[in-house]
Design a protein around this motif. Sequence first.
Motif, PDB file in Angstrom:
ATOM      1  N   GLY A 282       0.739  -1.229   0.047  1.00 50.47           N
ATOM      2  CA  GLY A 282       0.051  -0.088   0.018  1.00 50.47           C
ATOM      3  C   GLY A 282       0.816   1.203   0.169  1.00 50.47           C
ATOM      4  O   GLY A 282       0.271   2.210   0.212  1.00 50.47           O
ATOM      5  N   LEU A 283       1.887   1.099  -0.425  1.00 50.23           N
ATOM      6  CA  LEU A 283       2.912   2.305  -0.597  1.00 50.23           C
ATOM      7  C   LEU A 283       3.133   2.625  -1.951  1.00 50.23           C
ATOM      8  O   LEU A 283       3.154   2.129  -2.800  1.00 50.23           O
ATOM      9  CB  LEU A 283       4.370   1.874   0.097  1.00 50.23           C
ATOM     10  N   ASN A 284       3.358   4.186  -1.923  1.00 47.51           N
ATOM     11  CA  ASN A 284       3.494   4.693  -3.379  1.00 47.51           C
ATOM     12  C   ASN A 284       4.892   4.767  -3.816  1.00 47.51           C
ATOM     13  O   ASN A 284       5.441   4.665  -4.896  1.00 47.51           O
ATOM     14  CB  ASN A 284       2.986   6.111  -3.235  1.00 47.51           C
ATOM     15  N   GLU A 285       5.956   4.787  -2.772  1.00 45.16           N
ATOM     16  CA  GLU A 285       7.335   4.917  -3.014  1.00 45.16           C
ATOM     17  C   GLU A 285       8.119   4.296  -1.666  1.00 45.16           C
ATOM     18  O   GLU A 285       7.571   4.343  -0.643  1.00 45.16           O
ATOM     19  CB  GLU A 285       7.851   6.253  -3.376  1.00 45.16           C
ATOM     20  N   PRO A 286       9.454   3.874  -2.033  1.00 44.08           N
ATOM     21  CA  PRO A 286      10.239   3.278  -1.091  1.00 44.08           C
ATOM     22  C   PRO A 286      10.163   4.532   0.165  1.00 44.08           C
ATOM     23  O   PRO A 286      10.575   5.889  -0.229  1.00 44.08           O
ATOM     24  CB  PRO A 286      11.380   3.188  -1.253  1.00 44.08           C
ATOM     25  N   GLY A 287      10.335   4.176   1.457  1.00 40.29           N
ATOM     26  CA  GLY A 287      10.628   5.133   2.652  1.00 40.29           C
ATOM     27  C   GLY A 287      11.917   5.924   2.289  1.00 40.29           C
ATOM     28  O   GLY A 287      11.991   7.130   2.765  1.00 40.29           O
ATOM     29  N   VAL A 288      12.901   5.230   1.774  1.00 39.07           N
ATOM     30  CA  VAL A 288      14.306   6.025   1.719  1.00 39.07           C
ATOM     31  C   VAL A 288      14.236   7.096   0.602  1.00 39.07           C
ATOM     32  O   VAL A 288      14.918   7.937   1.064  1.00 39.07           O
ATOM     33  CB  VAL A 288      15.331   4.955   1.336  1.00 39.07           C
ATOM     34  N   ASN A 289      13.275   7.015  -0.330  1.00 42.60           N
ATOM     35  CA  ASN A 289      13.193   8.148  -1.429  1.00 42.60           C
ATOM     36  C   ASN A 289      12.524   9.198  -0.570  1.00 42.60           C
ATOM     37  O   ASN A 289      12.749  10.370  -0.741  1.00 42.60           O
ATOM     38  CB  ASN A 289      12.205   7.574  -2.516  1.00 42.60           C
ATOM     39  N   LYS A 290      11.328   8.787   0.311  1.00 38.33           N
ATOM     40  CA  LYS A 290      10.644   9.847   1.071  1.00 38.33           C
ATOM     41  C   LYS A 290      11.883  10.726   1.877  1.00 38.33           C
ATOM     42  O   LYS A 290      11.645  11.969   2.175  1.00 38.33           O
ATOM     43  CB  LYS A 290       9.524   9.540   1.885  1.00 38.33           C
ATOM     44  N   LEU A 291      12.688  10.009   2.530  1.00 35.97           N
ATOM     45  CA  LEU A 291      13.693  10.402   3.542  1.00 35.97           C
ATOM     46  C   LEU A 291      14.642  11.564   2.716  1.00 35.97           C
ATOM     47  O   LEU A 291      14.856  12.499   3.263  1.00 35.97           O
ATOM     48  CB  LEU A 291      14.584   9.153   4.189  1.00 35.97           C
ATOM     49  N   ILE A 292      15.380  10.932   1.486  1.00 37.35           N
ATOM     50  CA  ILE A 292      16.075  11.586   0.809  1.00 37.35           C
ATOM     51  C   ILE A 292      15.569  12.943   0.384  1.00 37.35           C
ATOM     52  O   ILE A 292      16.229  14.017   0.297  1.00 37.35           O
ATOM     53  CB  ILE A 292      16.523  11.052  -0.383  1.00 37.35           C
ATOM     54  N   HIS A 293      14.254  13.199  -0.234  1.00 34.43           N
ATOM     55  CA  HIS A 293      13.582  14.299  -0.563  1.00 34.43           C
ATOM     56  C   HIS A 293      13.294  15.104   0.764  1.00 34.43           C
ATOM     57  O   HIS A 293      13.440  16.243   0.633  1.00 34.43           O
ATOM     58  CB  HIS A 293      12.252  13.971  -1.163  1.00 34.43           C
ATOM     59  N   ALA A 294      13.099  14.638   1.739  1.00 33.49           N
ATOM     60  CA  ALA A 294      12.832  15.461   3.098  1.00 33.49           C
ATOM     61  C   ALA A 294      14.212  16.138   3.335  1.00 33.49           C
ATOM     62  O   ALA A 294      14.252  17.079   3.828  1.00 33.49           O
ATOM     63  CB  ALA A 294      12.271  14.531   4.192  1.00 33.49           C
ATOM     64  N   ALA A 295      15.289  15.364   3.321  1.00 34.16           N
ATOM     65  CA  ALA A 295      16.619  15.946   3.694  1.00 34.16           C
ATOM     66  C   ALA A 295      16.745  16.992   2.699  1.00 34.16           C
ATOM     67  O   ALA A 295      17.457  18.250   3.248  1.00 34.16           O
ATOM     68  CB  ALA A 295      17.731  14.864   3.406  1.00 34.16           C
ATOM     69  N   TYR A 296      16.379  16.901   1.399  1.00 36.94           N
ATOM     70  CA  TYR A 296      16.887  18.045   0.422  1.00 36.94           C
ATOM     71  C   TYR A 296      15.976  19.343   0.878  1.00 36.94           C
ATOM     72  O   TYR A 296      16.402  20.302   0.891  1.00 36.94           O
ATOM     73  CB  TYR A 296      16.186  17.785  -0.975  1.00 36.94           C
TER      74      TYR A 296
END
Length: 385
Positions: A282-296
């Motif tokens: 039920g996820l749209n993208e890996p959590g690590v992608n979300k993490l990297i974008h949030a770090a940006y």
Amino acid sequence: MFWFRYLRARLPKQGPKTSTMALKCGIVGLPNVGKSTLFNCLSNAKAQAANFPFCTIEPNVGIITVPDARLNKLAELVKPQRILPTTVEIVDIAGLVKGASKGEGLGNQFLGNIRECDAILHVLRCFDDPNVVHVDGNVDPVRDKEVIDIELQLKDLETVEARIKKVEKGASTGDKDAKKRFELLSKIREHLLKGESARAAIDENTDPVLLNEFQLLTTKPVMYVCNVDEKSAVTGNAYVEKVKAAVAHENAEVIFVTAAIEAEIASLDTPEEREMFLADMGLNEPGVNKLIHAAYHLLKLQTYFTAGVQEVRAWTIHQGDTGPKAAGVIHSDFEKGYIRAEVMAYADFITLGSEAACRAAGKLRVEGKEYIVKDGDVMHFLFNV
């Protein structure tokens, strides 16, 4: 005068080099919160993810690519010889215990490693599992956050008080530079003594150059990464809500991921397998992608692109950077000799299909030294060396 796209081969092999915006994030947290597991997912490096304190003693460093679908779409149109994404450096830093500011556990080493990072990714355990021991016996992410906050604040207080002693005499005798330092240090000290991080003392009047000179740990941007169980991977849980409430007054990001799920995603061989797994969860993208974008977002960074037959490449810059600053990320000579840039908006390039089409449609602009680069700009630089 040369256009960058024609001159890459002529750049000096030695001398001034790229000043690439290498983002360096330190993953921190108490022992056994999932730091090393998360690091392995981010970088595919194999830090020992063992179920005991201090399994990460030397900082593991990984260089990971920043996911950006725009880069692939540009490459589909340009068909370059190679595609180069921008990168993030992730450092998995040894576990921390109470008393680290005084050298307990691996404290001194931990604090030295964190000082070198641009941002802090603070991993908090937000799941119950009797099979994974907690260093304090029970799960309480807010308490865990405060343990690390206190140790960092105590170390900063030690630094600030030592700096105050150095400038106090000069400030009292009228030395303007010493007075500026004394006033800022004293303001920071007040907040630290109240149990607040140094970033609480920062406002629009704070001199960023002066602040950076002090190299304080608690002025670094922080993102709280809540490691949740699988059933909470989509919506989070009560622990996450407690963390959000506890940091509401901070200028901080809060995200949640499931390190165990991320480990499974990282182990899959093909993009198709990963997509199927994400859909099942039920996820749209890996959590690590979300993490990297949030770090940006946390560090106020953005991306621009260069696109030619040799390569399509993403470059990281700060929001608000001018054309010369953006050019300097490629090579310092580009910034020094910057004349102007040809700029196309990403949306125009994709819609029209090529640089030639953008030029014909009047969507290719010539911008000078004062131009503020926008996220997604496709650029070529004219410079004089």
